[in-house]
Design a protein around this motif. Structure first.
Motif, PDB file in Angstrom:
ATOM      1  N   ALA A 134       0.811  -1.220   0.000  1.00  0.00           N
ATOM      2  CA  ALA A 134       0.000   0.000   0.000  1.00  0.00           C
ATOM      3  C   ALA A 134       0.840   1.263   0.000  1.00  0.00           C
ATOM      4  N   GLY A 135       2.139   1.129  -0.229  1.00  0.00           N
ATOM      5  CA  GLY A 135       3.006   2.301  -0.217  1.00  0.00           C
ATOM      6  C   GLY A 135       3.282   2.798   1.184  1.00  0.00           C
ATOM      7  N   GLY A 136       3.806   4.010   1.275  1.00  0.00           N
ATOM      8  CA  GLY A 136       4.101   4.570   2.581  1.00  0.00           C
ATOM      9  C   GLY A 136       5.069   5.732   2.486  1.00  0.00           C
ATOM     10  N   ALA A 137       5.391   6.302   3.637  1.00  0.00           N
ATOM     11  CA  ALA A 137       6.296   7.444   3.709  1.00  0.00           C
ATOM     12  C   ALA A 137       7.360   7.188   4.763  1.00  0.00           C
ATOM     13  N   ILE A 138       8.604   7.484   4.412  1.00  0.00           N
ATOM     14  CA  ILE A 138       9.717   7.406   5.348  1.00  0.00           C
ATOM     15  C   ILE A 138      10.359   8.783   5.423  1.00  0.00           C
ATOM     16  N   VAL A 139      10.631   9.218   6.634  1.00  0.00           N
ATOM     17  CA  VAL A 139      11.332  10.480   6.864  1.00  0.00           C
ATOM     18  C   VAL A 139      12.604  10.162   7.636  1.00  0.00           C
ATOM     19  N   VAL A 140      13.738  10.451   7.037  1.00  0.00           N
ATOM     20  CA  VAL A 140      15.032  10.266   7.694  1.00  0.00           C
ATOM     21  C   VAL A 140      15.472  11.618   8.236  1.00  0.00           C
ATOM     22  N   VAL A 141      15.719  11.677   9.537  1.00  0.00           N
ATOM     23  CA  VAL A 141      16.069  12.953  10.165  1.00  0.00           C
ATOM     24  C   VAL A 141      17.584  13.095  10.234  1.00  0.00           C
ATOM     25  N   SER A 142      18.106  14.031   9.460  1.00  0.00           N
ATOM     26  CA  SER A 142      19.532  14.324   9.448  1.00  0.00           C
ATOM     27  C   SER A 142      19.774  15.564  10.319  1.00  0.00           C
ATOM     28  N   SER A 143      20.630  16.448   9.875  1.00  0.00           N
ATOM     29  CA  SER A 143      20.963  17.641  10.652  1.00  0.00           C
ATOM     30  C   SER A 143      21.702  18.623   9.758  1.00  0.00           C
ATOM     31  N   THR A 144      21.669  19.895  10.113  1.00  0.00           N
ATOM     32  CA  THR A 144      22.447  20.875   9.364  1.00  0.00           C
ATOM     33  C   THR A 144      23.944  20.595   9.475  1.00  0.00           C
ATOM     34  N   ILE A 145      24.354  19.811  10.457  1.00  0.00           N
ATOM     35  CA  ILE A 145      25.774  19.482  10.578  1.00  0.00           C
ATOM     36  C   ILE A 145      26.252  18.677   9.370  1.00  0.00           C
ATOM     37  N   ALA A 146      25.313  18.047   8.655  1.00  0.00           N
ATOM     38  CA  ALA A 146      25.662  17.340   7.426  1.00  0.00           C
ATOM     39  C   ALA A 146      26.054  18.308   6.320  1.00  0.00           C
ATOM     40  N   ARG A 147      25.721  19.590   6.501  1.00  0.00           N
ATOM     41  CA  ARG A 147      26.048  20.610   5.509  1.00  0.00           C
ATOM     42  C   ARG A 147      27.336  21.364   5.852  1.00  0.00           C
ATOM     43  N   TYR A 148      27.596  21.580   7.144  1.00  0.00           N
ATOM     44  CA  TYR A 148      28.699  22.470   7.497  1.00  0.00           C
ATOM     45  C   TYR A 148      29.737  21.873   8.441  1.00  0.00           C
ATOM     46  N   GLY A 149      29.513  20.677   8.986  1.00  0.00           N
ATOM     47  CA  GLY A 149      30.480  20.096   9.913  1.00  0.00           C
ATOM     48  C   GLY A 149      30.417  20.750  11.282  1.00  0.00           C
ATOM     49  N   GLY A 150      31.187  20.226  12.208  1.00  0.00           N
ATOM     50  CA  GLY A 150      31.178  20.786  13.553  1.00  0.00           C
ATOM     51  C   GLY A 150      32.358  20.281  14.362  1.00  0.00           C
ATOM     52  N   ALA A 151      33.085  21.194  14.999  1.00  0.00           N
ATOM     53  CA  ALA A 151      34.235  20.809  15.811  1.00  0.00           C
ATOM     54  C   ALA A 151      33.810  19.888  16.947  1.00  0.00           C
ATOM     55  N   GLY A 152      34.558  18.818  17.135  1.00  0.00           N
ATOM     56  CA  GLY A 152      34.264  17.889  18.217  1.00  0.00           C
ATOM     57  C   GLY A 152      33.119  16.944  17.929  1.00  0.00           C
ATOM     58  N   GLN A 153      32.614  16.969  16.708  1.00  0.00           N
ATOM     59  CA  GLN A 153      31.426  16.177  16.369  1.00  0.00           C
ATOM     60  C   GLN A 153      31.678  15.253  15.172  1.00  0.00           C
ATOM     61  N   ALA A 154      32.862  14.668  15.100  1.00  0.00           N
ATOM     62  CA  ALA A 154      33.205  13.822  13.947  1.00  0.00           C
ATOM     63  C   ALA A 154      32.232  12.668  13.779  1.00  0.00           C
ATOM     64  N   ALA A 155      31.912  11.985  14.869  1.00  0.00           N
ATOM     65  CA  ALA A 155      31.009  10.832  14.770  1.00  0.00           C
ATOM     66  C   ALA A 155      29.595  11.276  14.420  1.00  0.00           C
ATOM     67  N   TYR A 156      29.106  12.307  15.088  1.00  0.00           N
ATOM     68  CA  TYR A 156      27.746  12.786  14.843  1.00  0.00           C
ATOM     69  C   TYR A 156      27.600  13.312  13.418  1.00  0.00           C
ATOM     70  N   ALA A 157      28.578  14.125  12.978  1.00  0.00           N
ATOM     71  CA  ALA A 157      28.508  14.691  11.629  1.00  0.00           C
ATOM     72  C   ALA A 157      28.584  13.600  10.576  1.00  0.00           C
ATOM     73  N   THR A 158      29.439  12.608  10.794  1.00  0.00           N
ATOM     74  CA  THR A 158      29.544  11.501   9.846  1.00  0.00           C
ATOM     75  C   THR A 158      28.245  10.732   9.757  1.00  0.00           C
ATOM     76  N   SER A 159      27.646  10.462  10.906  1.00  0.00           N
ATOM     77  CA  SER A 159      26.394   9.702  10.911  1.00  0.00           C
ATOM     78  C   SER A 159      25.284  10.470  10.216  1.00  0.00           C
ATOM     79  N   LYS A 160      25.186  11.757  10.484  1.00  0.00           N
ATOM     80  CA  LYS A 160      24.106  12.545   9.894  1.00  0.00           C
ATOM     81  C   LYS A 160      24.320  12.778   8.396  1.00  0.00           C
ATOM     82  N   THR A 161      25.575  12.848   7.976  1.00  0.00           N
ATOM     83  CA  THR A 161      25.853  12.955   6.543  1.00  0.00           C
ATOM     84  C   THR A 161      25.508  11.645   5.851  1.00  0.00           C
ATOM     85  N   GLY A 162      25.839  10.528   6.498  1.00  0.00           N
ATOM     86  CA  GLY A 162      25.490   9.222   5.945  1.00  0.00           C
ATOM     87  C   GLY A 162      23.999   9.044   5.772  1.00  0.00           C
ATOM     88  N   LEU A 163      23.208   9.647   6.653  1.00  0.00           N
ATOM     89  CA  LEU A 163      21.755   9.517   6.552  1.00  0.00           C
ATOM     90  C   LEU A 163      21.204  10.202   5.310  1.00  0.00           C
TER      91      LEU A 163
END
Length: 251
Positions: A134-163
């Protein structure tokens, strides 16, 4: 106004913050809501809040990084509501550490929840949607950190970019099953995850000055965004990055 009556939505990490805000928006549009998160007590409190607003909601304790737990939670939700029509893959954690000092355990812990957990959740729910037909909708929640990076957030930024890559791939691969997938990219929003950051007035001032609307968002401002992304009438809307950041990434 979106009309989601008769539909069921799952929100991972929906017991607080942005996830709970989106749960309220989906419920207000008429959807039945299943809150998936690890803490049963927080889940119960979120469900009580939703029900007090007139929603039909249940809690399902689930560790999204555990494949067997995700399969169980999917089946439990289907048994309760009959189907899952929308998934908001929102569960996520952050763990700040300088890149040169970050240990592998911290890296793996963040990616397990944010990236592995979203993969497992999307896969389990998508399999149900495909089988149901019947179809459906999926929403994957990323973050603006996927656009600009963030000091001290290598793991978080990588995960959100991967999403972002995961969401695009799901949009392409699942389209033939009438399953849409869009990526939500929220900006700075007042949630428990960033309480410590908001205690640093210099940081708050810097973020606010870079945001054209000159303030942070609140979870309530994502009510209608979630309902829009879940609307089954929007059959041609997929593979889109929906940025809701007060203009932060373009300023």
């Amino acid at each position: 106004m979106q009309d989601l009556h008769g539909l069921t939505a799952v929100i991972t990490g929906g017991s607080s913050g942005l996830g709970l805000g989106m749960a309220h928006g989906l419920a207000r549009a008429g959807a039945k809501v299943a809150i998936w998160a690890r803490d049963p007590d927080r889940n119960a409190a979120a469900v009580a809040e939703l029900r007090s607003a007139g929603a039909e909601a249940v809690s399902v304790a689930c560790d999204s990084g555990d494949a067997a737990d995700v399969v169980r939670a999917t089946q439990e939700t289907v048994d309760r509501f009959g189907a899952v029509d929308c998934l908001v893959a929102n569960a996520g954690i952050a763990s700040a550490a300088p890149f040169l000092e970050m240990d592998l355990a911290t890296w793996h812990r963040v990616l397990r929840t944010n990236l592995d957990g979203t993969f497992l959740t999307c896969q389990a729910v998508a399999r149900h949607m495909v089988e149901r037909g019947a179809g459906g909708a999926i929403v994957v929640v990323s973050s603006t950190i996927a656009r600009y990076g963030g000091a001290g957030q290598a793991a978080y930024a990588t995960s959100k970019t991967g999403l972002v890559g995961l969401g695009r791939t799901l949009a392409v691969e699942l389209a033939r099953h009438r399953i849409r997938c869009n990526i939500l990219i929220p900006g700075w929003t007042e949630t428990a995850m960033n309480t410590s950051l908001r205690e640093d007035q210099r940081f708050v001032s810097a973020v606010t000055a870079r945001t054209p609307v000159r303030r942070w968002a609140t979870p309530e401002e994502f009510h209608d965004v979630a309902a829009f992304l879940a609307d089954p009438r929007l059959t041609f809307h997929t593979g889109n990055e929906v940025v809701v950041d007060g203009g932060y990434t373009v300023f």
